[in-house]
Design an enzyme around this catalytic site. Structure first.
Site, PDB file in Angstrom:
ATOM      1  CB  THR A 154      -2.956 -29.826  42.626  1.00 33.98           C
ATOM      2  OG1 THR A 154      -2.500 -31.121  42.972  1.00 33.98           O
ATOM      3  CG2 THR A 154      -3.051 -28.964  43.884  1.00 33.98           C
ATOM      4  CE  LYS A 180      -3.043 -32.016  46.189  1.00 36.90           C
ATOM      5  NZ  LYS A 180      -1.574 -31.671  46.143  1.00 36.90           N
ATOM      6  CB  THR A 191       4.186 -36.806  50.695  1.00 31.48           C
ATOM      7  OG1 THR A 191       5.195 -36.943  51.657  1.00 31.48           O
ATOM      8  CG2 THR A 191       4.718 -35.957  49.594  1.00 31.48           C
ATOM      9  CD  GLU A 277       1.927 -34.418  39.233  1.00 30.37           C
ATOM     10  OE1 GLU A 277       1.450 -33.336  39.569  1.00 30.37           O
ATOM     11  OE2 GLU A 277       3.144 -34.625  39.130  1.00 30.37           O
ATOM     12  CG  ASN A 403       5.426 -33.052  37.269  1.00 27.07           C
ATOM     13  OD1 ASN A 403       4.989 -32.248  38.074  1.00 27.07           O
ATOM     14  ND2 ASN A 403       5.049 -34.316  37.230  1.00 27.07           N
ATOM     15  CB  THR A 408       4.956 -21.164  32.909  1.00 21.26           C
ATOM     16  OG1 THR A 408       5.412 -22.386  32.359  1.00 21.26           O
ATOM     17  CG2 THR A 408       6.028 -20.558  33.779  1.00 21.26           C
TER      18      THR A 408
END
Lengths: 408, 408
Positions: A154, A180, A191, A277, A403, A408
């Site tokens: 992702t 991932k 998780t 991230e 994040n 969007t």
């Protein structure tokens, strides 16, 4: 901990008798991004899973639980781009994915492990799978592990795959996995998504026992952002193609198998943490000298979860008070007056705290040590002989950027 | 909840018989930043405190505990710029600060509440206090509340002060407070500094009872970054100058007093959350329809603690799946299939989830609602009649910036 077994190529299809593929089926708009992975064994496998403990669970979790209830499975299908969670038709979609795998591979639908990862609460249709499953099945190859690893990504920036070789009953065995991340990671278990295959022969009960044990020391010691996700799981398939005598009880072979599983999972954890991230650095905390294992784990995990410390590590700032602070609120019973802390990286070791109080150190040398991309906070509790390691990463501008506008 | 009592001016010296000052004594290098606050009552007060539950506790906490053990105190001294924690000579410094207050104000040293906030594990000397206490004491004024509020600020961008008026036994009473944030905030109790004064007459036991109750619903429902600090506390001094019959037991007067204390603390929490490190938005979560209070609190606090949701709020992204995710791992027993979620701000209400599943909404309208600077996530559990509110803020680039290089 030094690695016990040699690493080999091949990732999730390093083991004999497995094929994998990863293709773009259209879950995502970006046509250059593979978005569905398929992994199939030539024969029925022992299967074990651990699942997220979030009360909100994706529909794929429910379907997978039912499918592996008998301890067996033969295929794994996983899409990225949509979590298939909090949708009215989630179970229908997950079952439809299984049925399509069955139709195009000959694996029974109830032997398919189903997983989805991506945005929660987005509408999802079966159309991309109806249109694309034939070509996905046709793409299955004994060297398709990397495509599969890419398809489950992702916000990950690198594909994560690993494989090792080991010996059971004189037979060479292989075990490999893909996983991932890289946000919403704070396993309790589990998780993220992780799929492991092996050609070792092991009973479903022993496979589950080994997995549940290993998860406690690996994925449950990994945190990127403290958010335990809704969808994620680790699945292991063991097809027995290596021909070793089946492991059906604890013993030397079970221990070897579990050590191989630990090595695969620990390596993937390390890769996931480093690719957290927005992360620029891997942050580990190694706690030694604890009175018991639970204390060591609580302490290590609290340190790598501290937003303040994570931001300081991003800034290469030796703000060790934040380590003490995180130890103090960890919930572990600690004698603060005995704690020693060092910052460690490839280029050096900086002792910053002895017996709970600060000691003088060179800010210049500390900056140099903390500017590396792998930082360990070494905490010596001086209260016993147990230890633990936890994996995390720094907190950066890019975490916020990723994040702040993921959906969007 | 609507505010019950009128707000008044004066902050921590709104109550009769209190004086305050805030001056630059030299703890900090920046000469334009006030760094020591002093608050003194004309007479001995009932005193109550709640302290951080971090195992690592600053030396000022230990000294204050000893000083208020008898339920009385008369002065508060607090410096910013150094936490006086994990120093070999911490207790000596904190006791020295008390002794200097005694020398220059006539308050007994054992009636002084001592607090420090700033970097942990930095060397500290008494010199700035020895050199500056005379001028600090000389600066004490009945309108010195704002100077004191400024002097306790660390990374705060605005001073936080509030005061209310209320009536007990026909006598007008005042209560006011100051507090500082704005990072390392995840009270358990308490994780910031807050000093409240009142001229109401209340016994030490009733004062502690009211404070302990109110803290559970206010400061313990506030989180900026999940890090419970080592130093912080809330202290209340009540000097009885209002002349009301002393509150010595539960009853109508106790309830009124507690309501005033709630209002002061809730307002300060709101101010602290909005000024959280790097924050651009106040983020609250109001949970209603819970089967019990504990469930409501766990759920509300989990939502405002989610790094993923906090980053989404920064980006004005209506990523409500992260709300469901945070509810799911909150530890509260919830029926996910009954949960409704709305995003609420001054300009509108956007329902995004009904009965645990997503519903269609206008992304444009949601963006508009979420672009405001005060956002409430309204969660209806539809399982009972209890409710709770928690206060937090968004996660921004500036949080990372502030904490990546706070110390050097």
């Amino acid at each position: 901990m030094a690695d016990q077994f040699p690493f080999v190529q091949g990732g999730v299809v390093a083991a004999q008798g497995f094929k994998a593929a990863g293709e773009h089926l259209g879950i995502r708009k970006n046509r250059s991004k593979r978005d569905v992975a398929l992994i199939v064994s030539d024969t029925l496998c022992s299967a074990a899973c651990c699942y997220t403990r979030n009360l909100v669970q994706g529909a794929p979790i429910a379907v997978t639980r039912a499918h592996v209830a008998n301890g067996h499975a033969r295929a794994i299908i996983c899409n990225s781009g949509n979590a298939n969670t909090c949708n009215a038709n989630g179970v229908e979609i997950a079952e439809g994915m299984s049925a399509l795998v069955a139709q195009h591979t000959g694996v029974a639908a109830e032997d398919v492990i189903v997983a989805s990862t991506g945005v929660i609460g987005q509408e999802m249709t079966l159309d991309p799978f109806i249109n694309g499953m034939a070509s996905l099945a046709a793409a299955l190859r004994p060297d398709g592990g990397h495509d599969a690893a890419e398809a489950i990504m992702t916000t990950d920036t690198v594909a994560k795959e690993v494989a090792v070789t080991f010996t059971l009953g004189g037979k060479p065995c292989q075990m490999g996995g893909i996983s991932k991340g890289s946000g919403m990671i704070h396993p309790n278990m589990a998780t993220m998504l992780c799929f492991v295959t092996t050609d070792a022969a092991v009973s479903p009960a022993c496979l589950q026992e080994a997995l549940s044990d290993v998860v406690k020391d690996t994925f449950n010691m990994l945190s990127i952002d403290g958010d335990t996700s809704t969808n994620d799981m680790i699945s292991v398939l063991a097809n027995g193609a290596a021909g070793n005598p089946e492991i059906t009880a604890r013993g030397a072979d079970f221990d070897t198998f579990k050590a191989a599983l630990y090595q695969v999972c620990a390596k993937l954890c390390r890769m996931m943490a480093k690719d957290g991230e927005g992360a620029t650095k891997l942050l580990t905390c190694t706690v030694t000298g604890a009175k018991d294992k639970a204390t060591a784990k609580l302490a290590a995990k609290s340190v790598i979860c501290s937003s303040l410390l994570k931001a300081a590590i991003f800034g290469s700032d030796a703000n060790w008070g934040r380590v003490l602070c995180a130890l103090g609120y960890s919930g572990a019973e600690l004698d603060v007056s005995k704690i020693d802390v060092q910052f460690v990286s490839r280029v050096g070791i900086i002792p910053v705290c002895t017996a709970g109080s600060g000691i003088p150190f060179s800010e210049e040398a500390a900056k140099k040590v903390l500017s590396e991309d792998e930082i360990d906070v070494a905490v010596q509790l001086n209260s016993g002989s147990e230890s633990a390691i936890a994996w995390g990463c720094d907190l950066t501008y890019d975490y916020v950027k990723i994040n702040g506008d993921y959906r969007t």
